[in-house]
Every structure is written in C-alpha cells, then in structure tokens.
Motif scaffolding. Structure first.
Motif, PDB file in Angstrom:
ATOM      1  N   VAL A 147      -3.869  10.646  -3.473  1.00  0.00           N
ATOM      2  CA  VAL A 147      -4.031  10.163  -2.109  1.00  0.00           C
ATOM      3  C   VAL A 147      -2.647   9.866  -1.547  1.00  0.00           C
ATOM      4  O   VAL A 147      -1.738   9.457  -2.266  1.00  0.00           O
ATOM      5  CB  VAL A 147      -4.924   8.899  -1.999  1.00  0.00           C
ATOM      6  CG1 VAL A 147      -6.350   9.212  -2.378  1.00  0.00           C
ATOM      7  CG2 VAL A 147      -4.390   7.755  -2.808  1.00  0.00           C
ATOM      8  N   LEU A 148      -2.501  10.103  -0.274  1.00  0.00           N
ATOM      9  CA  LEU A 148      -1.284   9.772   0.460  1.00  0.00           C
ATOM     10  C   LEU A 148      -1.706   8.762   1.509  1.00  0.00           C
ATOM     11  O   LEU A 148      -2.590   9.046   2.328  1.00  0.00           O
ATOM     12  CB  LEU A 148      -0.703  11.037   1.103  1.00  0.00           C
ATOM     13  CG  LEU A 148       0.659  10.950   1.761  1.00  0.00           C
ATOM     14  CD1 LEU A 148       1.726  10.522   0.758  1.00  0.00           C
ATOM     15  CD2 LEU A 148       1.026  12.294   2.367  1.00  0.00           C
ATOM     16  N   GLU A 149      -1.147   7.592   1.462  1.00  0.00           N
ATOM     17  CA  GLU A 149      -1.554   6.483   2.314  1.00  0.00           C
ATOM     18  C   GLU A 149      -0.504   6.179   3.378  1.00  0.00           C
ATOM     19  O   GLU A 149       0.693   6.346   3.137  1.00  0.00           O
ATOM     20  CB  GLU A 149      -1.744   5.224   1.457  1.00  0.00           C
ATOM     21  CG  GLU A 149      -2.918   5.285   0.519  1.00  0.00           C
ATOM     22  CD  GLU A 149      -4.232   5.160   1.251  1.00  0.00           C
ATOM     23  OE1 GLU A 149      -4.423   4.216   2.034  1.00  0.00           O
ATOM     24  OE2 GLU A 149      -5.088   6.028   1.026  1.00  0.00           O
ATOM     25  N   PRO A 150      -0.932   5.715   4.551  1.00  0.00           N
ATOM     26  CA  PRO A 150       0.033   5.352   5.589  1.00  0.00           C
ATOM     27  C   PRO A 150       0.803   4.064   5.257  1.00  0.00           C
ATOM     28  O   PRO A 150       1.914   3.869   5.725  1.00  0.00           O
ATOM     29  CB  PRO A 150      -0.818   5.181   6.843  1.00  0.00           C
ATOM     30  CG  PRO A 150      -2.207   4.980   6.362  1.00  0.00           C
ATOM     31  CD  PRO A 150      -2.305   5.631   5.017  1.00  0.00           C
ATOM     32  N   GLU A 151       0.199   3.183   4.454  1.00  0.00           N
ATOM     33  CA  GLU A 151       0.814   1.908   4.073  1.00  0.00           C
ATOM     34  C   GLU A 151       0.648   1.710   2.567  1.00  0.00           C
ATOM     35  O   GLU A 151      -0.303   2.220   1.970  1.00  0.00           O
ATOM     36  CB  GLU A 151       0.132   0.749   4.804  1.00  0.00           C
ATOM     37  CG  GLU A 151       0.233   0.811   6.316  1.00  0.00           C
ATOM     38  CD  GLU A 151       1.637   0.605   6.835  1.00  0.00           C
ATOM     39  OE1 GLU A 151       2.409  -0.146   6.204  1.00  0.00           O
ATOM     40  OE2 GLU A 151       1.970   1.203   7.872  1.00  0.00           O
ATOM     41  N   PRO A 152       1.526   0.928   1.946  1.00  0.00           N
ATOM     42  CA  PRO A 152       1.370   0.648   0.515  1.00  0.00           C
ATOM     43  C   PRO A 152       0.041  -0.046   0.219  1.00  0.00           C
ATOM     44  O   PRO A 152      -0.445  -0.841   1.023  1.00  0.00           O
ATOM     45  CB  PRO A 152       2.537  -0.290   0.204  1.00  0.00           C
ATOM     46  CG  PRO A 152       3.535  -0.032   1.276  1.00  0.00           C
ATOM     47  CD  PRO A 152       2.736   0.324   2.497  1.00  0.00           C
ATOM     48  N   VAL A 153      -0.527   0.264  -0.920  1.00  0.00           N
ATOM     49  CA  VAL A 153      -1.757  -0.379  -1.384  1.00  0.00           C
ATOM     50  C   VAL A 153      -1.353  -1.396  -2.441  1.00  0.00           C
ATOM     51  O   VAL A 153      -0.702  -1.052  -3.428  1.00  0.00           O
ATOM     52  CB  VAL A 153      -2.729   0.677  -1.963  1.00  0.00           C
ATOM     53  CG1 VAL A 153      -3.935   0.004  -2.593  1.00  0.00           C
ATOM     54  CG2 VAL A 153      -3.159   1.648  -0.882  1.00  0.00           C
ATOM     55  N   PHE A 199      -8.563   2.764  -1.306  1.00  0.00           N
ATOM     56  CA  PHE A 199      -7.683   3.601  -0.497  1.00  0.00           C
ATOM     57  C   PHE A 199      -8.379   4.002   0.797  1.00  0.00           C
ATOM     58  O   PHE A 199      -9.602   4.109   0.842  1.00  0.00           O
ATOM     59  CB  PHE A 199      -7.293   4.871  -1.267  1.00  0.00           C
ATOM     60  CG  PHE A 199      -6.488   4.596  -2.503  1.00  0.00           C
ATOM     61  CD1 PHE A 199      -5.131   4.318  -2.414  1.00  0.00           C
ATOM     62  CD2 PHE A 199      -7.079   4.598  -3.756  1.00  0.00           C
ATOM     63  CE1 PHE A 199      -4.388   4.052  -3.555  1.00  0.00           C
ATOM     64  CE2 PHE A 199      -6.346   4.335  -4.898  1.00  0.00           C
ATOM     65  CZ  PHE A 199      -4.993   4.060  -4.788  1.00  0.00           C
ATOM     66  N   THR A 200      -7.594   4.262   1.837  1.00  0.00           N
ATOM     67  CA  THR A 200      -8.171   4.818   3.057  1.00  0.00           C
ATOM     68  C   THR A 200      -8.294   6.330   2.931  1.00  0.00           C
ATOM     69  O   THR A 200      -9.134   6.941   3.565  1.00  0.00           O
ATOM     70  CB  THR A 200      -7.332   4.470   4.299  1.00  0.00           C
ATOM     71  OG1 THR A 200      -6.011   5.003   4.135  1.00  0.00           O
ATOM     72  CG2 THR A 200      -7.267   2.969   4.527  1.00  0.00           C
ATOM     73  N   ALA A 201      -7.433   6.904   2.110  1.00  0.00           N
ATOM     74  CA  ALA A 201      -7.445   8.338   1.771  1.00  0.00           C
ATOM     75  C   ALA A 201      -7.457   9.268   2.970  1.00  0.00           C
ATOM     76  O   ALA A 201      -8.249  10.199   3.038  1.00  0.00           O
ATOM     77  CB  ALA A 201      -8.606   8.654   0.830  1.00  0.00           C
ATOM     78  N   PRO A 202      -6.547   9.064   3.948  1.00  0.00           N
ATOM     79  CA  PRO A 202      -6.503  10.016   5.059  1.00  0.00           C
ATOM     80  C   PRO A 202      -6.006  11.389   4.608  1.00  0.00           C
ATOM     81  O   PRO A 202      -6.338  12.398   5.216  1.00  0.00           O
ATOM     82  CB  PRO A 202      -5.552   9.370   6.056  1.00  0.00           C
ATOM     83  CG  PRO A 202      -4.694   8.468   5.237  1.00  0.00           C
ATOM     84  CD  PRO A 202      -5.548   8.023   4.084  1.00  0.00           C
TER      85      PRO A 202
END
Length: 73
Positions: free
Chosen positions: A46-52, A32-35
């Motif tokens: 985690v809330l991601e900007p794009e699907p993982v 995850f990028t985990a922003p």
C-alpha cells in the motif's frame, strides 16, 4: 509518501478468514486507507498519503519507489 508491505499469502488468509472478499478490504481493515494498492507474487503493498502510526502487525515500511514501480508511477 509512506509505503508498506506484508505477505500476500498472509493478507489473502486474513481476507478469507474475515469474509472481506478482497485484499484491498483486508488492508483497509488493518488500518490503511489504501488509495494505491499493488501485489506481486510475494507481497501486497500500500502507498499511503500520510504515515500510519502504529504500523499494523505483520506490515513493514518499504521505500516508496518499490510500490511506484509496481503501479507504474
């Protein structure tokens, strides 16, 4: 935005076992990028900007609103 969760205890164990020092670093190591990151007593989110894709083992997709409520969004 896609949201995901895993057991807080599981992620903590992974962070300790891999010497990562934090739950956020453990989430990033999982892919995850985990922003946006949040925890409660039971889960880490985690809330991601794009699907993982694929979703890492031990994680599951949850409604975005679940994480927004925790981060005050």
């Amino acid at each position: 935005m896609p949201a995901y969760r895993t057991s807080r205890a599981r992620l903590l164990q992974e962070a300790k076992g891999r010497g990562l020092g934090s739950l956020v670093k453990a989430a990033r190591a999982a892919g995850f990028t985990a922003p946006w990151f949040a925890v409660n007593g039971e889960y880490a989110y985690v809330l991601e900007p794009e699907p993982v894709d694929p979703i890492p083992e031990g994680w599951e997709e949850v409604p975005e609103e679940t994480v927004l409520a925790l981060i005050g969004g």
